[in-house]
Every structure is written in structure tokens, then in C-alpha cells.
Scaffold this motif. Structure first.
Motif, PDB file in Angstrom:
ATOM      1  N   ASP A 113      38.051  45.534  44.058  1.00 50.03           N
ATOM      2  CA  ASP A 113      39.346  45.302  44.590  1.00 50.03           C
ATOM      3  C   ASP A 113      40.448  44.810  43.679  1.00 50.03           C
ATOM      4  N   HIS A 114      40.186  44.716  42.465  1.00 48.91           N
ATOM      5  CA  HIS A 114      41.282  44.355  41.605  1.00 48.91           C
ATOM      6  C   HIS A 114      42.476  44.964  41.684  1.00 48.91           C
ATOM      7  N   SER A 115      43.629  44.420  41.534  1.00 49.51           N
ATOM      8  CA  SER A 115      44.881  45.072  41.578  1.00 49.51           C
ATOM      9  C   SER A 115      45.747  44.333  40.513  1.00 49.51           C
ATOM     10  N   ALA A 116      46.876  44.896  40.720  1.00 45.86           N
ATOM     11  CA  ALA A 116      47.942  44.263  39.828  1.00 45.86           C
ATOM     12  C   ALA A 116      48.621  43.218  40.423  1.00 45.86           C
ATOM     13  N   GLU A 117      48.556  42.908  41.443  1.00 46.51           N
ATOM     14  CA  GLU A 117      49.175  41.937  42.555  1.00 46.51           C
ATOM     15  C   GLU A 117      48.451  40.777  42.093  1.00 46.51           C
ATOM     16  N   SER A 118      46.982  40.977  42.326  1.00 42.23           N
ATOM     17  CA  SER A 118      46.018  39.640  42.123  1.00 42.23           C
ATOM     18  C   SER A 118      46.074  39.359  40.661  1.00 42.23           C
ATOM     19  N   TRP A 119      46.207  40.200  39.951  1.00 40.02           N
ATOM     20  CA  TRP A 119      46.247  39.850  38.283  1.00 40.02           C
ATOM     21  C   TRP A 119      47.409  38.898  38.232  1.00 40.02           C
ATOM     22  N   ALA A 120      48.341  39.379  38.758  1.00 34.32           N
ATOM     23  CA  ALA A 120      49.612  38.740  38.680  1.00 34.32           C
ATOM     24  C   ALA A 120      49.727  37.195  39.307  1.00 34.32           C
ATOM     25  N   GLY A 121      48.967  37.176  40.454  1.00 34.81           N
ATOM     26  CA  GLY A 121      48.931  35.901  41.015  1.00 34.81           C
ATOM     27  C   GLY A 121      47.717  34.835  40.337  1.00 34.81           C
ATOM     28  N   ARG A 122      46.845  35.636  39.505  1.00 35.88           N
ATOM     29  CA  ARG A 122      46.010  34.642  38.670  1.00 35.88           C
ATOM     30  C   ARG A 122      46.871  34.073  37.504  1.00 35.88           C
ATOM     31  N   LYS A 123      47.705  34.872  37.187  1.00 31.07           N
ATOM     32  CA  LYS A 123      48.301  34.414  35.907  1.00 31.07           C
ATOM     33  C   LYS A 123      49.460  33.600  36.320  1.00 31.07           C
ATOM     34  N   ARG A 124      49.959  33.595  37.386  1.00 30.05           N
ATOM     35  CA  ARG A 124      50.862  32.531  37.958  1.00 30.05           C
ATOM     36  C   ARG A 124      50.368  31.284  38.031  1.00 30.05           C
ATOM     37  N   ALA A 125      48.965  31.228  38.733  1.00 31.22           N
ATOM     38  CA  ALA A 125      48.386  30.051  38.844  1.00 31.22           C
ATOM     39  C   ALA A 125      47.945  29.269  37.542  1.00 31.22           C
ATOM     40  N   LEU A 126      47.814  30.136  36.566  1.00 30.22           N
ATOM     41  CA  LEU A 126      47.182  29.509  35.343  1.00 30.22           C
ATOM     42  C   LEU A 126      48.747  29.151  34.542  1.00 30.22           C
ATOM     43  N   THR A 127      49.733  29.711  34.913  1.00 27.62           N
ATOM     44  CA  THR A 127      50.975  29.275  34.043  1.00 27.62           C
ATOM     45  C   THR A 127      51.284  27.800  34.046  1.00 27.62           C
TER      46      THR A 127
END
Length: 523
Positions: A40-54
């Protein structure tokens, strides 16, 4: 490329530990989230994980962590697919052998039935176990579930066998934590020296962009920490310097070796794809045939006609020990092979396209444990991948050929002719000749010399000569009916009175004109 960070101060080492431990925790969390997403991975979930780590590090640290998690998940998927293929190979062989009668004889390509009813029953139970594993693995594959251990499953299992590994709990804990640290940064073209997170200047100075919670440890402007140690890349250092001077992307990784107590910096970048050369250009100066074995590479140089030149070469390696030692042995062996190829001015190396993935199962080879260990220990995939990458840097082409019968036919047709009182040709040397000739498009079967007594066929005709109309054939020439030599009495045959059919100067006695070739071993 890798270099040792020498003369690090205690403060430098403490900062590296803090940064590595902090980013390692974030990497573990992100990998867990990526594995939970599955398919179920998508570009939106990837971007959300990156924002949380930033917010807990920086945008570039977050990008490196999320990309590493995605690559780790993809690697686990590939390993899962390979595991399923191995289970399918074992299940297929078990079903085949169980379907045969007990004690049934096998063939050259497939083993026979099991020796006793007891063994048959044990293998039937093993078949049920493999089918259960296969069902579970396929279910995980379809659901996108993978199981990943950061720092490695081998090191994790060592925790339960500390006495055998000769480690204390504290020593194991140091290795475990060091392997779980995260100090990697991807390069970025257009930025200063090709990397903003871990920056290395042309004079070897290393500086790190600290995560936001650790910004108070900075000793340089803009939240950066400069190490006292400097690096100097001896291998391909000029190429690295050219890249950072042009601000081209270079990725860096800082790693701590807990056993030696050392810190290392590894630099890497992606080389442009090399354009493939035509096969005729690659073979213009001959080829080097290479036969890969469990403990050495047997190589022989061939000219453009397929004739062996000089003596064979053996490049030995020892695959015992840990993974780093085996990798170093392979790199050293391939470097010697490529240096020899450059000294011979040969632009192509022919190797077998070997793959023992379906051959390693014990169900196919039965009790031949040593043979299974032999083929399992041959690093065919690693040899092929590393030889291709190393040859690309030297401008040498790699030709992969079909491995079928190269050892058998090479020993049959080349081992004895190439053996002399001063040179003992092995079966592997003959296989190298067969591999090289197959890469050149020549038949493996060698050409025999004409009868050496006189122009009469006292020793018999050259039946192993391939037909001139089919250069690629490896069969015998069909016999042409009718008288062929002058040994036929006068009056016998249709051409008895024809002077061209007799042994006269300027006339041929065979149906085709034969002329001594300057290359007696060529096809």
C-alpha cells in the motif's frame, strides 16, 4: 572508496556516536512503518514519513532515511522471491523422486528413487514441511510482508551463542549498537562539494550537518561540526577530487568498526552507463577465456582464430573466513586478471553464465554433501557482478557464454593436444579454451592435422573436420562416396583413367583442394 578517520579526538567520537544513535532510532522507526505499509506504499505516504522525520533531524537527513528504508524493503522482497524459487526447486525434485519406485535408477539429468522405504518416508515428511514453508512464503509475498533485522540476522543470533563467538555481552552490545547507527548521506549535484549533509573538502576536511536536537554540539557556523581527522582517498582519489570540484553528487557513509575501534568514511557515486561495443570490435584482438572454479580462475588467451597463445594462467583465491575477507579475495583476483588482460592488449574476457540457484538443493544431489557445499561456495553471482563493474572501469568487455559442456568438450578436444613435456594442461585450462572459442563463435571441436605419412590416406581421412559449408558445426563431415585415394587399383572407379584423379604434381587427389593453414588449430 574507504579511508580510515585517523586522529579523532574523544569529543569527535562522542559526537559521531550521538548523531549515529539518534539517526539510527529514526531509521528503525521509519523502516518499521515502511514494512507495515507493504504493497500500500505510495508517494503520499513517503512524503508524510519524510515530513515527520524532518522536524527531528533535517530535510536531507530525512530524505536519506526514507530512501534507505525503501531500498531495504525492496531488497527484502528480492530475497523473498529468491527463497520462494529455492523452495519450488526443492519441492519439484522431492515430488519427482517420491514418484519413482524405491531403488529406481536415475539418469544423467535427474536422480532416481530413494534407496529405502525409511528414506522415502523421511523425504515425504520433508516435502510436507517445504510445502508449508512455501505456502507461508507465498502468502507473505502476496501481502507484501517482509521481515528485516537492522544490523543483520547473523549478529542477532550471535547473542544466543556468545561462548562460541568468543564474545562477552558488552562486546556484542557494542557491535550491535554500532551496526544500528545511521550516518549515511546521499549526494546532491549542484551543492557545495556534492553533499550538504556530510561534506568533504578537497583537502580532506570532514564536516557534518547536525540534526536539530543536537545542534548545540556544533563547532562551526550553520549548525555544522568539523572533525579533526582528515581523509585521503588513495584509490581513485583523482576521480573523486574532480567530482567534488565540479560540485557533482558524492554519497558518504561513516561506519564504526567496534572490533578494531576505528571509524571509517566511505565515498561512492554512480558512474554513467557504458555504451556496449559491437562483438566484432571486442574480439578484434582475441579474447581471454576464463573458467571459474571453487578456489581459482583458470584463464587462457586466444587469438582471433581461436588458437591458444602462450601458457594458461591461474588466479587463486581463498573463500574461507568472513564476508569481508572473501570479498577482498575476489577483488584482488579480478584485479590481477584485468591487469593481465590489459598487458596482453585484449579487449574482451569470456566467462560462463553460471547460476547454481536451482542446483543447490540437496534433493537433487542427495547425499553428495561435499558436492553441494562445493557449488554453494562458488561465488558465481558475486564474481559476475564485480567483474562486470571492474571491467567497465578498465574498458574491457565481458562476454557471457552458455556453460553447457564446456568442461567436458574442452577436456575431450583440447587437454591432450595442449599437454607437453614442459606443460601440464588441466581440465580447467581446457575448459577456458572452450569458453573462449564459444565466445568467438568457433566450434569447440579442434581441427586435426592431415595425414602425416604422405599424401595417401594411410592413417584414415580427417573425419573430425567440420564441413566447410557450416562453420558452426561440431559434427563430423559426411563421407563422400567413391574412390578417394590412389590406393585404388587401375581400372577401378570411374576416374581411373583421369590424370587429375591420380597422384600427380599440381593435381588434387581429394574432392576438395587442401592447403596447409598457417594456423593449424584454427577451424
Amino acid at each position: 572508496m574507504r579511508d580510515w578517520l585517523k586522529q579523532l579526538t574523544a569529543e569527535d567520537a562522542e559526537v559521531l556516536r550521538l548523531v549515529g544513535a539518534h539517526m539510527g532510532v529514526l531509521a528503525s522507526r521509519d523502516l518499521k512503518m515502511r514494512c507495515a505499509e507493504g504493497l500500500d506504499h505510495s508517494a503520499e505516504s513517503w512524503a508524510g514519513r519524510k515530513r515527520a522525520l524532518t522536524s527531528l533531524s533535517s530535510s536531507r537527513w530525512a530524505g536519506a532515511v526514507t530512501k534507505a528504508s525503501h531500498d531495504q524493503w525492496a531488497l527484502a522482497r528480492r530475497c523473498q522471491a529468491a527463497h520462494i524459487r529455492g523452495l519450488e526447486a526443492g519441492i519439484g525434485m522431492l515430488r519427482h523422486r517420491l514418484s519413482l519406485p524405491v531403488g529406481g535408477r536415475g539418469s544423467k539429468k535427474a536422480p532416481g528413487g530413494y534407496r529405502s522405504r525409511r528414506e522415502w518416508h523421511a523425504k515425504s515428511r520433508r516435502l510436507a514441511a517445504l510445502e508449508a514453508r512455501h505456502t507461508a512464503a507465498v502468502a507473505d509475498w502476496r501481502a507484501g510482508r517482509v521481515r528485516v533485522v537492522r544490523s543483520g540476522k547473523g549478529l542477532l543470533n550471535t547473542r544466543h551463542h556468545l561462548a562460541e563467538a568468543q564474545l562477552t555481552e558488552s562486546q556484542w552490545r557494542q557491535r550491535w549498537e554500532a551496526e544500528r547507527w545511521f550516518l549515511s548521506a546521499d549526494g546532491e549535484s549542484g551543492k557545495r562539494y556534492g553533499n550538504e549533509t556530510i561534506r568533504v573538502s578537497p583537502d580532506g576536511q570532514v564536516s557534518i550537518k547536525l540534526p536539530a536536537p543536537l545542534a548545540g554540539l556544533a563547532n562551526a557556523p550553520h549548525g555544522r561540526y568539523v572533525l579533526t581527522a582528515k581523509v585521503r582517498f588513495a584509490h581513485r582519489g583523482t576521480e573523486w577530487a574532480d567530482r567534488i570540484e565540479a560540485n557533482r553528487a558524492v554519497a558518504y557513509r561513516i561506519h564504526h568498526d567496534a572490533r578494531r575501534g576505528r571509524w571509517y568514511l566511505t565515498a561512492s557515486w554512480t558512474c554513467p552507463v557504458t555504451r556496449s561495443v559491437p562483438i566484432e570490435a571486442a574480439l578484434a584482438h582475441g579474447v581471454i577465456g576464463v573458467d571459474a572454479n571453487a578456489d581459482h580462475l583458470a584463464a587462457w588467451r586466444l587469438d582471433t582464430h581461436g588458437n591458444p597463445i602462450g601458457n594458461p594462467r591461474h588466479f587463486l583465491y581463498d573463500l574461507s573466513g568472513n564476508a569481508d575477507h572473501r570479498d577482498a579475495q575476489i577483488r584482488h583476483t579480478l584485479s590481477r586478471l584485468l591487469n593481465w588482460a590489459k598487458s596482453c592488449q585484449v579487449a574482451a574476457i569470456a566467462v560462463e553464465d553460471l547460476d547454481f540457484q536451482a542446483e543447490k538443493t540437496r534433493e537433487k544431489h542427495g547425499r553428495r554433501k561435499r558436492f553441494r557445499q562445493l557449488i554453494s561456495g562458488m561465488p558465481t553471482g558475486k564474481l559476475r557482478a564485480r567483474l562486470t563493474s571492474m571491467a567497465d572501469a578498465t574498458g574491457i568487455a565481458i562476454i557471457a557464454v552458455d556453460p553447457a559442456y564446456t568442461s567436458k568438450w574442452g577436456a575431450q578436444h583440447w587437454q591432450k593436444p595442449l599437454t607437453s613435456t614442459t606443460r601440464k594442461t588441466t581440465r580447467h585450462d581446457a575448459a577456458a579454451v572452450a569458453i573462449g572459442r564459444r565466445a568467438q563463435g568457433h566450434p569447440i571441436r579442434r581441427r586435426t592435422a592431415p595425414p602425416h605419412d604422405d599424401q595417401s590416406d594411410r592413417r584414415g581421412h580427417r573425419t573430425v573436420q567440420a564441413d566447410r559449408r557450416a562453420p558452426g558445426r561440431e559434427e563430423t563431415r559426411p563421407r563422400i562416396p567413391g574412390p578417394r585415394t590412389r590406393s585404388v587399383p587401375p581400372g577401378r572407379g570411374a576416374n581411373a583413367g583421369d590424370q587429375c584423379a591420380q597422384n600427380r604434381s599440381g593435381h588434387a587427389t581429394e574432392h576438395g583442394f587442401w592447403q596447409q593453414d598457417s594456423f593449424p588449430l584454427s577451424p
